[in-house]
Design an enzyme around this catalytic site. Structure first.
Site, mmCIF file in Angstrom:
data_model
loop_
_atom_site.group_PDB
_atom_site.id
_atom_site.type_symbol
_atom_site.label_atom_id
_atom_site.label_comp_id
_atom_site.label_asym_id
_atom_site.label_seq_id
_atom_site.Cartn_x
_atom_site.Cartn_y
_atom_site.Cartn_z
ATOM 1 N N GLU A 170 55.897 43.395 62.735
ATOM 2 C CA GLU A 170 56.071 41.969 62.965
ATOM 3 C C GLU A 170 54.934 41.182 62.322
ATOM 4 O O GLU A 170 53.820 41.699 62.180
ATOM 5 C CB GLU A 170 56.084 41.690 64.478
ATOM 6 N N GLU B 94 58.740 32.544 70.155
ATOM 7 C CA GLU B 94 58.582 33.241 71.436
ATOM 8 C C GLU B 94 57.437 32.604 72.205
ATOM 9 O O GLU B 94 56.415 32.207 71.623
ATOM 10 C CB GLU B 94 58.282 34.723 71.190
#
Length: 390
Positions: free
Chosen positions: A194, A305
């Site tokens: 990520e 997020e």
């Protein structure tokens, strides 16, 4: 006889002393590896240490003890059609500012060739993500997302242009981020690499927007970490520091700023590269760290997020993206554009039919679209607590 024992005792003392000296030398040599070639003071208070590239944390990993450093990809993904996204001229997403995106520490100098920049972790703080369900991001009770995903093929990478903001983060241990996820595996065997930007005060010590990466091979349970906080990611760039502040950031209905991030598999060298911009390679994750990702990814995600640690039944005021809902679009909401995936022919192509998910649509939203100048894109974000998200 006593004299004989005396000489034996003296000999043993000398051996112990020699052994002690050897141990001390080893400790000195070991600690000397951590001595920076150069240290740079950043205007935001960070200290960036320029460490010999061969002495970086990656090589403390048992799988990388005899690893030979790769300095550049053996093969870059070919550029395919993306609907004109790379020629993004007329910006439907807000005013473009041509001032280059930089990391603040670079104002204090650069690391010499043969070294890598490592942000000094004054608090020596280690953080790892929590468990989540696969294949979607949903599953954390206190993690909330607004994201787009594709999962119909085998993927060798993903790329996007990501709008930069500095969202407000409320509580201790909360963060707000925008990132790309490249995933494979299922349940406890989830593999993920990520990268993106994040605001994480309890980890970094301030509310700056910072570049980060992350990896795990067991669904965030016992492996993986941010940046270089644990062995695994091999850093190769002497100009980009993981965890360092990115500047400038976008302003509401003002100048919009972006970064381009690209994660892709090197089919010849068997590593996953992380690239910043169109040609600045930061480093890589060796495929040997993973099981399913050793071959390819089965799921690509892009989005935002946050962590909601608010107590008393109230939602956190932590913002996602710009802190404004996706429906505000150009100039108001944060965005991803030029979404691409790397297919099995090692070509960058449009992602195809993407699915969007907003887990708490009264708190954070997402709106997707496609255009000639932005390719596949979406707006996302929100303020968190509001009259509809109490």
């Amino acid at each position: 006889m006593k004299l004989f024992y005396f000489f034996i005792l003296l000999s043993m003392m000398n051996l112990c002393d020699a052994s002690s000296k050897k141990t001390q030398v080893r400790k000195t040599l070991s600690s000397s590896k951590k001595i920076p070639v150069k240290s740079i003071k950043s205007p935001d208070g960070d200290i960036i240490d320029c460490i010999n590239i061969y002495h970086q944390p990656a090589f403390d990993h048992p799988l990388l003890k005899n690893h030979t450093i790769l300095m550049r990809p053996s093969l870059q993904p070919r550029k395919g059609p993306i609907g004109g996204g790379e020629l993004f001229q007329s910006n439907a997403h807000g005013q473009e500012d041509k001032k280059p995106i930089a990391q603040l520490w670079q104002l204090g100098g650069r690391c010499p060739e043969g070294t890598i920049p490592i942000r000094r972790n004054q608090k020596a703080r280690y953080a790892k993500k929590e468990h989540r369900n696969f294949p979607l991001l949903a599953g954390f009770s206190n993690h909330e997302h607004a994201f787009a995903y594709v999962q119909s093929n085998k993927y060798l990478g993903a790329k996007a242009t990501i709008n930069l903001w500095q969202p407000q983060v409320q509580g201790s241990g909360e963060f707000s981020l925008a990132q790309i996820w490249v995933l494979a595996g299922a349940n406890s065997a989830l593999n993920s690499v990520e990268a993106g930007w994040m605001v994480f005060p309890s980890h970094f010590g301030d509310s700056n927007t910072r570049l980060f990466n992350y990896w795990t091979r067991d669904r965030y349970q016992s492996t993986g970490c941010y940046n270089l906080d644990c062995p695994g990611f091999v850093h190769t760039s002497n100009s980009i520091a993981l965890g360092a502040t990115i500047s400038p950031v976008s302003t509401y209905h003002g100048a919009q700023h972006e970064i381009i991030l690209h994660i892709f598999k090197d089919p010849k060298k068997n590593v996953w590269w992380l690239q910043y911009g169109n040609d600045d390679v930061i480093g890589y994750w060796p495929a040997s760290l993973f099981k399913d990702l050793a071959d390819s990814a089965s799921l690509i995600e892009w989005g935002g997020e946050i962590i909601n640690n608010a107590q008393g039944g109230q939602h956190t005021t932590t913002q996602m993206g710009s802190g404004h809902f996706a429906e505000e679009q150009a100039g108001g909401a944060s965005y991803f554009k030029n979404l691409q995936v790397v297919d099995q022919s090692n070509t960058l192509v449009p992602p195809g039919d993407i699915t969007t998910v907003a887990e708490k649509p009264n708190c954070y939203t997402i709106v997707s679209g496609k255009s000639d100048d932005a390719g596949d894109y979406f707006y996302f974000g929100g303020p968190g607590r509001n009259p509809k998200c109490p």
